[in-house]
Design an enzyme around this catalytic site. Structure first.
Site, short mmCIF file in Angstrom:
data_model
loop_
_atom_site.label_atom_id
_atom_site.label_comp_id
_atom_site.label_asym_id
_atom_site.label_seq_id
_atom_site.Cartn_x
_atom_site.Cartn_y
_atom_site.Cartn_z
N ASP A 78 0.96 -1.27 0.08
CA ASP A 78 0.12 0.08 -0.01
C ASP A 78 0.98 1.20 0.05
OD1 ASP A 78 -2.68 1.18 0.26
OD2 ASP A 78 -3.15 -0.65 1.20
N HIS A 87 -11.35 -4.52 2.65
CA HIS A 87 -11.07 -3.96 3.78
C HIS A 87 -11.75 -2.85 4.12
CE1 HIS A 87 -8.46 -1.14 2.19
NE2 HIS A 87 -8.39 -0.56 3.23
N ASP A 88 -12.60 -2.17 3.33
CA ASP A 88 -13.29 -0.91 3.45
C ASP A 88 -15.02 -1.22 3.39
OD1 ASP A 88 -11.32 0.74 4.14
OD2 ASP A 88 -11.00 1.27 2.11
C1 NOJ Z 1 -8.54 4.49 1.75
C2 NOJ Z 1 -8.51 3.13 2.60
O1 NOJ Z 1 -8.59 1.80 1.78
C3 NOJ Z 1 -8.97 3.13 3.92
O2 NOJ Z 1 -8.85 2.00 4.82
C4 NOJ Z 1 -8.69 4.33 4.52
O3 NOJ Z 1 -9.42 4.53 5.77
C5 NOJ Z 1 -8.62 5.76 3.46
N1 NOJ Z 1 -8.09 5.48 2.36
C6 NOJ Z 1 -7.62 6.74 4.19
O4 NOJ Z 1 -6.61 6.53 4.05
#
Ligand code: NOJ
Ligand code: CA
Length: 537
Positions: free
Chosen positions: A96, A320-321
């Site tokens: 990442d 993961h989001d």
């Molecule tokens: C996207 C990421 O996938 C997420 O998990 C994060 O909270 C935000 N960007 C901020 O970095």
């Protein structure tokens, strides 16, 4: 064909993958221990979520030191061993890259906040307030206002995410130089590329104008897809990626089929993009926390539109989001429906034209967590959402249960022992109680499991060029239960027919060809979530 088009990716959320030292937190050695599992599954590349030193306000997306491994996860030596062990198994590794913002504990921000004339001041966005209020009315993703006041120098700083995630100012040449050098050092360590966090937001409208709305307005028109974005991406490509065999996939927030070409078209700034139209389709009026039922017609239109719009897509339904895909797009009403719908979703997605990204646990058919209590939440976004809706808690909870990010962040379920075999102690976040039935060890032994189906679908995908190079055509666009498409390449053709509904469905026509894969007894009536792949391979 470049390797990143041919391989199936697997996304690892390290905190929840495997705990090797019994502290309840997943770590790098835990990943090393499970690489054979990934190999067996057929994975060719891994996207590893942030493992850098971080105070963990947003689980590693708030980086304190880009070149140190978070102590919870291990050391740089562990990292190097992980990379070696992956390459030994011919698995590529992308990391990442989180450079829209850093942690407020990053050295740059500490310097920047120290005084107005500090050389690092301009690495971030500092502004005077307007009549004692924020410099503009921008809302942040995680908090009402995107600005926080800092007493020390009497100015405000911008953060599109949490307060502890100040946005980096890409206008600053020295900042860009530091970032490129950091990227190059990672590439020199031998990694194979990056997933770039909210990369489409790194350039802001320099005037930082007010958005439309009061008191705060979410204003992507001023922070996403700004003209300078392309300048920065091209510069980064030139300074870091040109001449190396690596790849970049951008988290392309706010991309649409009209502007996608500016990122992945001929002037190629990025190799792949994640677009979020499918992820955004089930929130009422664009509010992710107000879920509406699955709409198959929209689902089909979105996929069709994107398959036409760009040459090569990323294929995913979760990360993961996002909540667990089987709970969101499938059906968890019974065990039979859970497994069949999990397989159906994989069939629907991963034979499309593009590169599959499987999110950890998805291959087991892992489900959303039955949250009951605030103390079970870990995610800053969900916690903030609950705090902002104390007057309507029940409604907020409905959103969190359906859409909260913690759903996908519970530990991997490796076996049916305590804590799902993830750890020997109580993990940092609760294990989903369904681990007794949903787990890798038991599924491995069961020919009909979701896990074994994933292995078959990856094998099938790799068995013919039709899945890689073939054309795409949506079939029965008006059909209310079926999502079906055809892929053709040099005399080979394949038809994928998925019943994405909870009712049986009579097939509209008899299809010739061998059955290459199916999640049910093939018959004239396709059962709920039945899927069949026909072809002349
Ligand atoms: C996207 C990421 O996938 C997420 O998990 C994060 O909270 C935000 N960007 C901020 O970095
Ligand atoms: Ca650990």
């Amino acid at each position: 064909m470049p390797w990143w088009k041919e391989r199936v990716f697997y996304q690892i959320y390290p905190r929840s993958f495997m705990d090797s030292n019994g502290d309840g937190i997943g770590d790098l050695r835990g990943i090393i221990d499970r690489l054979d599992y990934l190999k067996e599954l057929g994975i060719g590349a891994v996207w590893l979520c942030p493992v850098y030193d971080s105070p963990n306000v947003d689980n590693g997306y708030d980086i304190r030191d880009y070149e140190k491994i978070m102590s919870d996860f291990g050391s740089m030596d562990d990292f190097e061993e992980l990379l070696r062990e992956m390459h030994k198994r011919d698995i590529k590794l992308i990391m990442d890259l989180v450079v829209n913002h850093s942690s407020d504990e990053h050295r740059w921000f500490k310097e920047s906040a120290a005084s107005k004339d500090n050389p690092y001041r301009d690495f971030y966005f500092w502004r005077d307030g307007k009549e004692g209020k924020e410099p503009n009315n921008w809302a942040s993703f995680f908090t009402p206002s995107a600005w926080s006041f800092d007493e020390r120098t009497g100015q405000w700083y911008l953060h599109l995410f949490a307060e502890k995630q100040p946005d980096l100012n890409w206008e600053n040449v020295s900042l860009r130089r530091e970032i490129y050098e950091m990227i190059n050092r990672w590439l020199d360590r031998g990694i194979d590329g990056f997933r770039m966090d909210v990369i489409t937001c790194i350039a802001k409208d320099p005037a930082l104008p007010d958005g439309k709305g009061t008191p705060y307005a979410f204003s992507p028109e001023y922070f996403a897809f700004q003209p300078k974005l392309h300048e920065y991406l091209r510069e980064m490509r030139k300074k870091c990626f040109d001449g190396r065999d690596c790849m970049c996939v951008g988290e392309a927030s706010f991309v649409n089929t009209g502007n996608a070409d500016s990122l992945v078209g001929d002037g190629r700034e990025l190799d792949l993009i994640f677009q979020f139209d499918l992820m955004d389709m089930d929130g009422r009026n664009g509010n992710k926390w107000d879920p509406i039922p699955f709409d198959l017609m929209r689902f089909k239109q979105i996929i069709d539109r994107w398959q036409q719009a760009i040459d090569w897509n990323t294929l995913f339904l979760g990360n993961h989001d996002q909540p667990r895909i089987v709970s969101r797009f499938g059906n968890t009403g019974t065990e039979e429906l859970r497994t069949r719908s999990a397989k159906c979703l994989a069939t629907a997605m991963y034979l499309l034209r593009g590169t599959p990204f499987i999110y950890q646990g998805e291959e087991l058919g892992m489900t959303n967590f039955p949250f009951e209590d605030e103390s079970q939440l870990r995610d800053v976004e969900s916690i903030n959402w609950l705090n902002r809706n104390r007057d309507n808690e029940e409604w907020a909870w409905r959103g969190i249960r359906a859409k909260g990010r913690d759903n996908a962040r519970t530990p991997m379920q490796w076996d049916s022992t305590e804590y799902g075999g993830f750890s020997t102690v109580k993990p940092w976040i609760d294990v989903n109680p369904d681990y007794m039935t949903v787990n890798a060890e038991d599924e491995d032994k069961d020919e009909d499991s979701v896990l074994n189906y994933y292995k078959r679908i990856i094998k099938l995908r790799n068995s013919s060029d039709v899945f890689k190079s073939g054309t795409f055509k949506l079939l029965y666009p008006e059909h209310e239960q079926l999502f079906a498409y055809e892929r053709c390449f040099e005399g080979e053709n394949v038809r994928v027919v998925c019943n994405l509904s909870g009712q049986g469905c009579k097939l509209p026509e008899k299809t010739d060809g061998k059955i290459l894969l199916s999640n049910c007894e093939p018959a004239e009536i396709l059962p709920p979530y039945g899927a069949v792949v026909y072809g002349n391979l």
